[in-house]
Design a protein around this motif. Structure first.
Motif, short mmCIF file in Angstrom:
data_model
loop_
_atom_site.label_atom_id
_atom_site.label_comp_id
_atom_site.label_asym_id
_atom_site.label_seq_id
_atom_site.Cartn_x
_atom_site.Cartn_y
_atom_site.Cartn_z
N GLU A 77 -71.03 47.02 -67.43
CA GLU A 77 -69.98 46.08 -67.03
C GLU A 77 -70.57 44.90 -66.28
N VAL A 78 -69.98 43.76 -66.45
CA VAL A 78 -70.34 42.57 -65.69
C VAL A 78 -69.10 42.17 -64.92
N THR A 79 -69.25 41.96 -63.62
CA THR A 79 -68.13 41.54 -62.80
C THR A 79 -68.32 40.10 -62.35
N ALA A 89 -68.70 39.03 -59.45
CA ALA A 89 -69.74 38.98 -58.42
C ALA A 89 -71.14 38.91 -59.01
N ASP A 90 -71.30 39.31 -60.26
CA ASP A 90 -72.62 39.30 -60.92
C ASP A 90 -72.98 37.95 -61.52
N LEU A 91 -72.04 37.07 -61.65
CA LEU A 91 -72.28 35.77 -62.28
C LEU A 91 -72.87 34.78 -61.29
N ARG A 129 -68.17 36.07 -52.89
CA ARG A 129 -69.24 37.04 -52.61
C ARG A 129 -69.31 37.32 -51.11
#
Length: 46
Positions: free
Chosen positions: A3-5, A7-9, A25
Motif C-alpha cells: 500500500e502507498v499512503t 504520507a509516503d508521497l 506529516r
C-alpha cells in the motif's frame, strides 16, 4: 502489492501541495519532507 499512503508521497518543495503535505506529516508525528511555506502561512498547532 504494498500500500502507498499520502504520507509516503513527496512533492516539489516549492509547491503549495508540498507545504500542505509537510503539515500533514507533522500532524502525524512524522518528519516533514522539505517544503517552502509562504511567508503569510504558519504551521497548524497540534
Amino acid at each position: 502489492m504494498g500500500e502507498v499512503t499520502l504520507a509516503d508521497l513527496a512533492f516539489p518543495p516549492h509547491t503549495v501541495t508540498a507545504w500542505i503535505h509537510a503539515a500533514y506529516r507533522r500532524y502525524l508525528g512524522l518528519t516533514p519532507f522539505p517544503a517552502r511555506p509562504r511567508p503569510e502561512w504558519t504551521w497548524p498547532s497540534t
